[in-house]
Design a protein around this motif. Structure first.
Motif, PDB file in Angstrom:
ATOM      1  N   CYS B   6      59.293  13.298  38.604  1.00 16.55           N
ATOM      2  CA  CYS B   6      60.492  12.694  38.013  1.00 16.55           C
ATOM      3  C   CYS B   6      60.438  12.935  36.501  1.00 16.55           C
ATOM      4  O   CYS B   6      59.416  12.701  35.880  1.00 16.55           O
ATOM      5  CB  CYS B   6      60.526  11.202  38.322  1.00 16.55           C
ATOM      6  SG  CYS B   6      61.854  10.342  37.461  1.00 16.55           S
ATOM      7  N   HIS B   8      61.472  11.235  34.207  1.00 15.30           N
ATOM      8  CA  HIS B   8      61.200   9.998  33.468  1.00 15.30           C
ATOM      9  C   HIS B   8      59.845   9.406  33.798  1.00 15.30           C
ATOM     10  O   HIS B   8      59.158   8.892  32.929  1.00 15.30           O
ATOM     11  CB  HIS B   8      62.259   8.933  33.798  1.00 15.30           C
ATOM     12  CG  HIS B   8      63.628   9.337  33.422  1.00 15.30           C
ATOM     13  ND1 HIS B   8      64.032   9.458  32.130  1.00 15.30           N
ATOM     14  CD2 HIS B   8      64.678   9.689  34.190  1.00 15.30           C
ATOM     15  CE1 HIS B   8      65.291   9.856  32.084  1.00 15.30           C
ATOM     16  NE2 HIS B   8      65.702  10.005  33.337  1.00 15.30           N
ATOM     17  N   CYS B   9      59.459   9.450  35.064  1.00 16.42           N
ATOM     18  CA  CYS B   9      58.341   8.627  35.529  1.00 16.42           C
ATOM     19  C   CYS B   9      57.093   9.442  35.838  1.00 16.42           C
ATOM     20  O   CYS B   9      56.047   8.881  36.112  1.00 16.42           O
ATOM     21  CB  CYS B   9      58.747   7.857  36.792  1.00 16.42           C
ATOM     22  SG  CYS B   9      60.331   7.031  36.618  1.00 16.42           S
ATOM     23  N   HIS B  58      65.441   8.322  42.737  1.00 18.91           N
ATOM     24  CA  HIS B  58      64.153   7.660  42.492  1.00 18.91           C
ATOM     25  C   HIS B  58      64.350   6.152  42.630  1.00 18.91           C
ATOM     26  O   HIS B  58      64.376   5.412  41.646  1.00 18.91           O
ATOM     27  CB  HIS B  58      63.597   8.047  41.123  1.00 18.91           C
ATOM     28  CG  HIS B  58      62.140   7.707  40.999  1.00 18.91           C
ATOM     29  ND1 HIS B  58      61.436   7.803  39.828  1.00 18.91           N
ATOM     30  CD2 HIS B  58      61.259   7.268  41.942  1.00 18.91           C
ATOM     31  CE1 HIS B  58      60.171   7.435  40.040  1.00 18.91           C
ATOM     32  NE2 HIS B  58      60.053   7.096  41.310  1.00 18.91           N
ATOM     33  N   CYS B  62      63.012   4.827  38.420  1.00 20.52           N
ATOM     34  CA  CYS B  62      63.992   4.689  37.343  1.00 20.52           C
ATOM     35  C   CYS B  62      65.435   4.729  37.830  1.00 20.52           C
ATOM     36  O   CYS B  62      66.351   4.628  37.038  1.00 20.52           O
ATOM     37  CB  CYS B  62      63.771   5.801  36.331  1.00 20.52           C
ATOM     38  SG  CYS B  62      63.988   7.440  37.070  1.00 20.52           S
TER      39      CYS B  62
HETATM   40 ZN   LIG Z   1      61.892   8.135  37.880  1.00 18.43          ZN
END
Ligand SMILES: [Zn+2]
Lengths: 976, 88
Positions: B6, B8-9, B58, B62
């Motif tokens: 991901c 972001h994560c 996700h 997020c």
């Molecule tokens: Zn994420």
């Protein structure tokens, strides 16, 4: 001492440490280090079970987890474990072991008569015989289950603890034999993090299945070196069960073996490990040989006999016949003779065996070259072996008295993990086996698992695999100067079993082929070949070769069945870990949960939430309670905890546009402080969810959705915002947990609201339907929304969750003088059915707004998800199922669960269904049962008589089809 | 078990994600689209053997909808982008 125990030796046993367990109530002595199987064999009797279908006596057969016969029940009560393989269970003091699939006893099995009926129990027998007439199948199935059972399931909760762990490693080595040990050492010395999993208690594998020699020193040194490496984790008693995508593997570890513990330690631990690289060193399996009655107790793989002798000091037989096609049979004969057995004959398939045979002959061992064991005599154990000379005119040479027949049919690699990781299997005619093809994932097979059967070569191969050296070419194949196991003729007649666990004989496979089953996957299902708990580890290759012969194809073209995890059986306990019972899933509780609990509520699961279904204080049974609760709402005032409803805060300059596109009706025209019922569709035109939307400000909305739909609706919103219309400037925030919510309903609802909010103007003029006011209650910020689900005058109060309990208790106290009744989901359901409101029982993913009588909500003036699809011809067909009401003709009639709606009541006779009941309840107001139903062209049938019938329940009732709104169709009550 | 990186994560197991189907389909223009175009958008999907561009949410992270390149044969994960970025 026990009958078959040797005078000395046994690498894994401690002769000074003894104990006993019970087998079918009989005491069986063992030495520390024994398995259940080795102790039973030492006690002198190889008979351990009855076969699955024919109930033939069966004995210990294979050396390890691939054992097809010795399935036993361990322990009792909650610790009962069925279908345990006796070959892998350590003998422990006091262990209770029972044979299975026999009645009344192992020796005198009443169903053994089934064996006499073998001629009429061919492949596909169950399918052919018991499927007709279809209506009788349930009855047959009960009988078949009794006859053809594996072990019984436990009937009590398991008191033991199971654990789960996640891990990461550079290299996972599956198998702690010579190749696996060498691989782990090479990788460990290279500085890699290594996990070495070995299925048994003693690392070394096959090294323990042979006599003394330099390899013992190598084993000791290697184990010492591994123990000194902090980056190597050794997991004994651990099988690698599954190999999944992206290098994820599952391992089942039995840290406490099979002994019941109860000291807080887990009995099994289930690992999920991500490994950068995998070395598959799971060894090879010996192939059984085909001859008549080759399933008799005492017939055993030579590799098993070697293991019992060298690991446990146990003789597989005192007077064995050894039968095979390579020099290992002479080695085994010498080893058994030295240990005290009298080898009756060595039968070699090769016409010209060479030096080893001559040496054996010189040593006085009777040898037969170019011969085979064609039949085993004896029933509950082998008594003799018929030795036949092969050649143009095969003939019986001798019927040799013997108590065991040990067979050496050559080895084939274990392929489970390689195949699970999508590696191809390549048929190698020289090996007469499938070998692992080029790996697809990051793994490499090593040692026996790759066809490297020589000990030194296997150690070298493991070392290279651990060091990640490139995969060398195909290893040299063993000599193949004898017929393959599946090419042996049936000289005497009689069943030759391919799959011992499932009683599949060679003629079953031939029959399947004659009946047109040519795909191995079909033959597997038709004959049950390889469908046992051993997954056909031994039977697979032979069955395949027999099918290839019967269909005239070659083996490579016949292919293999799919290998699926787990490679060896894993208990449910291990997979479940700690995730069962109270901690099976997280429980979401509303702010008033403690009050409900104290009030004695009966709870029901709604997703992860638990909600009061009814309060037994209001009635003894659920039926009595909900009727009383619903009646109280209609007559006075009731309240229900509705905190579980989904709540989403939608904000931003384009919030109104977003909602207009998400709902089929228009919401952008709402003024702040006002609300509207909204209907959300899927793009295919079916109803997705519903709820009330209030506009809080020009750029902010409070959206509610169903309890069950909350998370899907939020995902749907994010999909619209991020995927379909990323240009919209709006935000969706799930706020379900932020708010506690309670609905007050009934003619006295306003009186009660006034009592808790004395300063608020709650008059109909100030707070009409679908109006929202914000105020402070019980020290918290609250929103009061005038809306109705029950059809009565009703308010929904939302308050910050931390004030929820205060609000609830405040309402209970304030409501006492007004006769307030607290109600649960059951009464809520009854009230909404009376009012004709739909839930997911009606909006079941197939129904459109028009089906539910909500066509008027679909606005054609704007674009919204699911609106274009309303024009599909299929959604406009005249005989679609439509929402109607049903009302029982008789006051005492019941509406059966799961009922169909029919035009006629024909008793047990089949009749066409017009539709089905979706929800039903007792209507106190109408004085009888009512229901909502989806009925073909139902709106056109209003006024007609019909029946609700449940052939399953054997019930039916006469009903009348009516409008789905049973009370107050004009809605006067809720607006009053 | 798929591992999806991901943006972001970081790299996360597939159990944190919800599958969202083919990412290349585009919602038709409601002003001009025929019923056939709608039927194609709603129902018609290829079932490719090999590279596939698909949506994953996700959900346990997020809440980003991601466009993921995945090979349906090897399950190898290629490029991962935010759906919002992929659309522009
Ligand atoms: Zn994420």
């Amino acid at each position: 001492m026990t009958r078959n125990r040797t005078a000395e030796g046994g690498w894994l046993i401690d002769r000074a440490s003894t104990g006993s367990f019970t087998f079918d109530g009989r005491r069986v002595p063992f030495l520390a280090g024994d398995t259940v199987a080795s102790a039973l064999l030492a006690a002198g009797d190889p008979l351990v079970g009855r076969s699955f279908k024919l109930h033939r006596p069966r004995g210990l057969f294979a050396p390890g987890a691939q054992e097809p016969n010795a399935l036993v029940v361990l322990n009792d009560g909650g610790r009962l474990t069925p279908n345990a393989r006796a070959t892998t269970i350590p003998a422990t003091p006091g262990l209770q072991v029972r044979s299975q699939n026999r009645w009344p006893s192992l020796r005198h099995d009443a169903f053994g008569l089934l064996d006499l009926a073998r001629a009429v129990l061919p492949a596909g027998f169950y399918y052919k015989t018991f499927m007709w007439p279809a209506s009788q199948w349930l009855r047959y199935e009960r009988l078949i289950r009794k006859l053809a059972g594996l072990g019984p399931p436990p009937r009590m909760a398991d008191p033991d603890i199971y654990a789960r762990r996640h891990g990461h490693t550079d290299v996972l080595v599956a198998g702690g034999g010579p190749a696996g040990l060498a691989a782990a050492l090479a990788a460990g010395r290279a500085g890699m993090d290594v996990v070495l999993a070995h299925s048994g208690p003693a690392f070394g594998g096959g090294l323990h299945d042979r006599g003394d020699g330099p390899h013992r020193a190598w084993l000791a040194e290697t184990l010492q070196a591994l123990a000194a490496l902090p980056n190597v984790r050794l997991l004994a008693n651990t099988t690698v069960a599954g190999y999944y995508d992206n290098q994820t593997l599952t391992l089942a570890e039995r840290p406490c073996d099979a002994a019941p513990v109860g000291d807080g330690k887990p009995v099994e631990r289930f690992w999920q490990i991500h490994a950068e690289r995998v070395v598959i060193a799971t060894g090879a399996h010996e192939r059984p040989l085909l001859f008549a009655d080759n399933d008799r107790p005492g017939v055993m793989l030579a590799s098993a006999a070697r293991r019992y002798l060298w690991r446990y000091g146990v003789l597989a037989g005192r007077t064995p016949v050894i039968f095979g096609s390579d020099d290992t049979i002479y080695e085994l004969a010498a080893d058994l003779t030295a240990a005290g057995a009298t080898v009756r004959a060595i039968v070699d398939l090769r016409p010209d065996p060479g030096a080893a045979a001559r040496r054996a002959e010189a040593a006085g061992l009777p040898t037969f070259a170019g011969a085979m064991v064609a039949r085993a005599h004896g029933k509950r154990r082998v008594t003799a072996a018929e030795i036949w000379r092969l050649g143009p005119r095969p003939h019986l040479v001798e019927t040799m008295q013997a108590d065991a027949i040990l067979t050496a049919g050559g080895f084939g690699p274990t392929l489970q993990l390689h195949a699970q990781a999508r590696g191809a299997l390549l048929w190698d005619p020289d090996f007469r086996a499938f070998l692992p093809g080029p790996p697809v994932a990051d793994n490499r097979s090593a040692g026996g698992a790759r066809g490297v059967f020589d000990l030194q070569a296997a150690i070298r191969d493991g070392d290279e695999a651990g060091a990640n050296a490139p995969l060398p070419l195909r290893p040299p194949p063993p000599a193949a100067d004898a017929p393959a196991p599946w090419d042996l003729p049936n000289l005497t007649g009689g069943p030759r079993f391919v799959d011992l666990q499932n009683d599949v004989a060679d003629k079953d496979i031939a029959l399947a082929a004659r009946e047109g089953y040519h795909s191995i996957e079909h033959v597997k299902r038709y004959t049950t070949l390889g469908m046992g708990t051993d997954q056909g580890k031994l039977a697979g290759p032979i069955g395949l070769a027999l099918l290839a012969a019967a269909t005239g194809k070659d083996i490579a073209a016949t292919g293999v069945t799919t290998f699926r995890p787990p490679a060896t059986p894993v208990t449910f306990g291990a997979v479940a870990g700690g995730d069962f019972g109270e901690v099976g899933h997280a429980i979401r509780r509303t702010a008033a949960d403690a009050w409900h609990e104290q009030a004695g509520a009966t709870f029901i699961d709604a997703g992860l939430w638990r909600r009061p279904q009814f309060y037994p204080a209001n009635g003894k049974t659920v039926g009595e309670a909900y009727r009383a609760e619903a009646l109280a709402v209609r007559a006075g005032v009731g309240m229900v905890d509705v905190s579980t409803l989904g709540k989403i805060d939608v904000s931003g300059p384009d919030a109104a546009t977003l909602l207009d596109r998400l709902y089929c009706n228009t919401l952008s025209t709402l003024k702040p402080g006002r609300g509207r019922y909204g209907l959300m569709l899927r793009e295919d035109g079916r109803v997705f969810d519903d709820g009330v939307v209030f506009r809080l400000a020009a750029d902010r909305f409070h959206v509610t959705c169903t309890t069950g739909g909350a998370s899907a609706v939020y995902q749907h919103m994010e999909h619209a915002l991020q995927v379909i219309w990323p240009e919209l400037d709006a935000y969706a925030t799930p706020v379900s947990e932020e708010w506690f919510a309670v609905a007050l309903a009934g003619p006295k609802a306003r009186t009660l609201l006034k009592a808790i909010a004395p300063d608020l103007d709650v008059s109909n003029a100030a707070l009409p339907m679908m109006r929202l006011v914000e105020t402070r209650l019980f020290g918290g910020r609250a929103r009061i929304m005038r809306m109705s689900y029950s059809g009565e005058l009703s308010y929904e109060i939302n308050i910050g969750a931390n004030r929820g309990a205060a609000l609830w208790q405040g309402l209970v106290a304030a409501g006492r003088p007004h006769g307030l009744v607290v109600y649960g989901t059951e009464a809520m359901g009854a009230l909404r059915i009376e009012k004709g409101h739909v839930t997911h029982a009606e909006a079941d993913g197939r129904t459109t707004p028009a089906d539910l009588g909500l066509a008027g909500m679909v606005s054609a003036r704007k674009d919204a998800i699911g609106v274009p699809a309303q024009a599909f011809p299929a959604l406009q067909e005249a005989d679609r199922k439509q929402l109607v009401g049903l009302i029982a003709e008789a006051a005492d009639a019941r509406i059966p669960v799961g009922a169909q709606v029919t035009a006629e009541d024909l008793g047990d006779q089949p009749r066409p269904s017009l539709g089905h009941v979706t929800s039903y309840a007792y209507s106190a107001e109408r004085g009888r049962m009512i229901a909502l139903a989806l009925v073909r062209a139902g709106r056109g049938r209003i006024g007609e008589a019909a029946f609700v019938v449940s052939p399953v329940m054997g019930e039916s009732a006469a009903v009348r089809i009516v409008d789905p709104v049973f009370i107050d169709p004009e809605g006067e009550r809720l607006r009053g | 078990m798929l591992l999806i990186p991901c943006p972001h994560c970081g790299v996360r197991p597939e159990t944190e994600f919800v599958y969202g189907g083919d990412a290349t389909v585009r919602r038709p223009d409601p002003k001009t689209a025929s019923l056939d175009a709608w039927a194609a958008y709603i129902y018609e999907r290829d079932n490719p053997k090999g590279p596939h561009t698909e949506l994953w949410l996700h959900a346990s992270g997020c809440h980003s909808w991601l466009v993921v390149e995945r090979d349906t044969v090897t399950h190898a994960i290629g490029q991962v982008r935010q759906a919002r970025d992929a659309a522009s």
